[in-house]
Design a protein around this motif. Structure first.
Motif, PDB file in Angstrom:
ATOM      1  N   LEU A  18      -6.044  -2.166  17.659  1.00  0.00           N
ATOM      2  CA  LEU A  18      -6.973  -1.371  18.388  1.00  0.00           C
ATOM      3  C   LEU A  18      -6.562   0.107  18.454  1.00  0.00           C
ATOM      4  N   VAL A  19      -7.217   1.031  17.605  1.00  0.00           N
ATOM      5  CA  VAL A  19      -6.625   2.519  17.865  1.00  0.00           C
ATOM      6  C   VAL A  19      -7.486   3.128  18.547  1.00  0.00           C
ATOM      7  N   GLN A  76      -7.169   5.642  37.437  1.00  0.00           N
ATOM      8  CA  GLN A  76      -8.103   5.413  36.280  1.00  0.00           C
ATOM      9  C   GLN A  76      -7.174   5.213  35.046  1.00  0.00           C
ATOM     10  N   VAL A  77      -6.093   5.669  34.900  1.00  0.00           N
ATOM     11  CA  VAL A  77      -5.348   5.250  33.959  1.00  0.00           C
ATOM     12  C   VAL A  77      -4.723   3.855  33.926  1.00  0.00           C
ATOM     13  N   ASP A  78      -4.557   3.234  35.028  1.00  0.00           N
ATOM     14  CA  ASP A  78      -4.167   1.850  35.235  1.00  0.00           C
ATOM     15  C   ASP A  78      -5.424   0.958  34.837  1.00  0.00           C
ATOM     16  N   ARG A  84      -8.052  -2.643  30.939  1.00  0.00           N
ATOM     17  CA  ARG A  84      -9.262  -2.640  30.002  1.00  0.00           C
ATOM     18  C   ARG A  84      -8.917  -2.821  28.476  1.00  0.00           C
ATOM     19  N   LEU A  85      -7.843  -2.042  27.963  1.00  0.00           N
ATOM     20  CA  LEU A  85      -7.390  -2.077  26.629  1.00  0.00           C
ATOM     21  C   LEU A  85      -6.658  -3.280  26.246  1.00  0.00           C
ATOM     22  N   TRP A 143     -10.033  -9.387  23.162  1.00  0.00           N
ATOM     23  CA  TRP A 143     -11.221  -9.899  22.616  1.00  0.00           C
ATOM     24  C   TRP A 143     -11.108  -9.640  21.306  1.00  0.00           C
ATOM     25  N   THR A 144     -10.644  -8.322  20.626  1.00  0.00           N
ATOM     26  CA  THR A 144     -10.573  -8.002  19.294  1.00  0.00           C
ATOM     27  C   THR A 144      -9.935  -9.068  18.549  1.00  0.00           C
TER      28      THR A 144
END
Ligand code: ATP
Length: 211
Positions: free
Chosen positions: A2-3, A187-189, A194-195, A201-202
């Protein structure tokens, strides 16, 4: 792999987010850093710049005279375009190289830190667009305090860019930097979590439906 594209407006907090991500060992590909590297002495881009703008933009030690080049392209749209046509493709090539290197290193995702992501063609190529947002008034206050410049100067720099609200329209994820740094960090955490999930999933979809 994922990019992810990370962008924002001037002084909305993109570098602050980038630093937080680096501290979490997330691989960051920094467009500003690459833009400096692709015009180092001995590079094809610097040779083209010399050919296009003359010896006057090269320092005696062979490095690019940024101040001189800045004055040559100042208020000259055609020359600015000529310069961008040399530097931007070289930066994109270097970024692609870094993405491939991250992938070869087994990274599950990497982040492209690109101030002008939305303005250029790269946003179409990234899997997820993250925009760091704050209001124009906060942008102004933070820019004046960081760069010790006048409000007028800061405002004209802000207005020379695509408005932050327009960038938000392209975002898959908005990091709202209207609060303090601790709130941004939370929010970064959440983004990192999420990533990790999206990459999961990707990968699963990739295995089920190979290209
Ligand atoms: P540029 O596009 O000019 O590189 P940027 O988007 O990378 O800017 P930063 O340099 O990260 O923005 O942030 C701008 C200034 O605001 C910095 O001085 C930074 O320390 C400060 N700053 C960032 N986030 C916050 C926050 N949540 N609270 C207070 N100050 C902040």
């Amino acid at each position: 792999m994922l990019v992810v594209g990370l962008t924002g407006g001037i002084a909305t907090g993109k570098s602050t987010v980038s630093t937080l991500l680096k501290a979490r060992n997330i691989p960051i590909i920094d467009a500003d850093l690459l833009a400096r590297q692709v015009v180092e002495p001995g590079t094809p881009a610097l040779a083209k710049i010399k050919q296009t703008f003359g010896d006057e933009v090269i320092l005696p030690n062979g490095a690019l005279d940024r101040k001189k080049l800045g004055s040559v392209i100042f208020n000259d749209e055609a020359k600015r375009k000529q310069l961008n046509n040399i530097v931007h493709p070289a930066v994109r090539k270097a970024m692609l190289f870094e993405v491939v290197r991250s992938w070869a290193n087994g990274e599950k995702y990497c982040i492209l830190d690109v101030p002008l992501l939305i303005e250029g063609p790269l946003w179409r190529l990234v899997g997820l667009v993250v925009v760091v947002y704050c209001s124009e008034e906060l942008q102004l206050q933070r820019l004046v305090s960081r760069d010790s410049c006048s409000r007028e100067d800061a405002l004209s720099r802000i207005h020379s860019q695509l408005p932050i609200a327009d960038k938000v329209a392209y975002a898959d994820v908005v990091l709202d930097n209207s609060g303090n740094k601790a709130e941004l960090e939370k929010q970064v955490d959440a983004l990192v979590q999420r990533l990790d999930k999206e990459v999961g999933w990707t990968w699963i979809v990739g295995y089920m439906f190979p290209p």
